[in-house]
Design an enzyme around this catalytic site. Structure first.
Site, mmCIF file in Angstrom:
data_model
loop_
_atom_site.group_PDB
_atom_site.id
_atom_site.type_symbol
_atom_site.label_atom_id
_atom_site.label_comp_id
_atom_site.label_asym_id
_atom_site.label_seq_id
_atom_site.Cartn_x
_atom_site.Cartn_y
_atom_site.Cartn_z
ATOM 1 N N GLU A 21 0.763 -1.220 0.108
ATOM 2 C CA GLU A 21 -0.115 0.030 -0.030
ATOM 3 C C GLU A 21 0.849 1.305 -0.028
ATOM 4 O OE1 GLU A 21 -4.102 -0.638 2.295
ATOM 5 O OE2 GLU A 21 -2.333 -1.186 3.464
ATOM 6 N N TYR A 53 -12.301 27.907 1.963
ATOM 7 C CA TYR A 53 -12.031 26.725 1.582
ATOM 8 C C TYR A 53 -10.960 26.387 0.576
ATOM 9 C CZ TYR A 53 -14.748 28.631 -2.715
ATOM 10 O OH TYR A 53 -15.245 29.373 -3.534
ATOM 11 N N LEU A 71 -6.019 5.587 8.519
ATOM 12 C CA LEU A 71 -6.784 6.569 8.103
ATOM 13 C C LEU A 71 -7.025 7.637 9.170
ATOM 14 C CD1 LEU A 71 -9.051 4.961 5.549
ATOM 15 C CD2 LEU A 71 -6.997 5.980 5.056
ATOM 16 N N GLU A 72 -7.165 7.154 10.526
ATOM 17 C CA GLU A 72 -7.438 8.031 11.685
ATOM 18 C C GLU A 72 -6.547 8.949 11.806
ATOM 19 O OE1 GLU A 72 -7.514 4.664 11.375
ATOM 20 O OE2 GLU A 72 -9.121 3.592 12.767
ATOM 21 N N LYS A 98 -10.894 5.382 1.742
ATOM 22 C CA LYS A 98 -9.740 4.514 0.695
ATOM 23 C C LYS A 98 -10.702 3.763 -0.185
ATOM 24 C CE LYS A 98 -6.123 2.531 2.325
ATOM 25 N NZ LYS A 98 -5.110 1.404 2.761
#
Length: 118
Positions: A21, A53, A71-72, A98
């Site tokens: 990955e 933004y 991901l956290e 993901k």
């Protein structure tokens, strides 16, 4: 409290616990919602008075370039930078997804939703 939302920021990044990955990478999608008092920018029409933004998108792109196992962890880094760089933001949510994760199943995406507050 008012909201600014960025939906479906598409990126290619190198996150994950598996070695492949971090070598091959994969597609990701990030959504960000921030809450702030937008009365002043609504009245002044001045960019510096709002939670820009464009800056939020830049923060997402920069943090997604830093490989992480979880991901956290990525979501928290994004949230921390938003709170640090955009003082008027009081709270928000970051969703990191993901696309087509390598989990030996027919799953289109996995997501982490991370809430934050000042």
């Amino acid at each position: 409290m008012d909201t600014i939302t960025l939906c479906n920021i598409k990126l290619y990044a190198y996150h994950g616990c598996l070695e492949e990955e971090t070598l091959i990478g994969s597609d990701y999608r990030v959504d960000v919602k921030v809450k702030a008092d937008l009365r002043k920018p609504a009245a002044t029409d001045i960019l510096e008075d709002t939670a820009d933004y464009v800056l939020i998108n830049q923060i997402v792109e920069e943090e997604m370039k830093v490989p992480s196992k979880l991901l956290e962890h990525v979501a928290r880094r994004i949230a921390d930078r938003i709170l640090h760089e955009i003082r008027m933001v009081e709270q928000g949510k970051v969703k990191v997804s993901k696309i087509n994760p390598p989990i030996n199943g027919d799953v289109s995406s996995v997501s982490v939703n991370y809430s934050f507050t000042r």
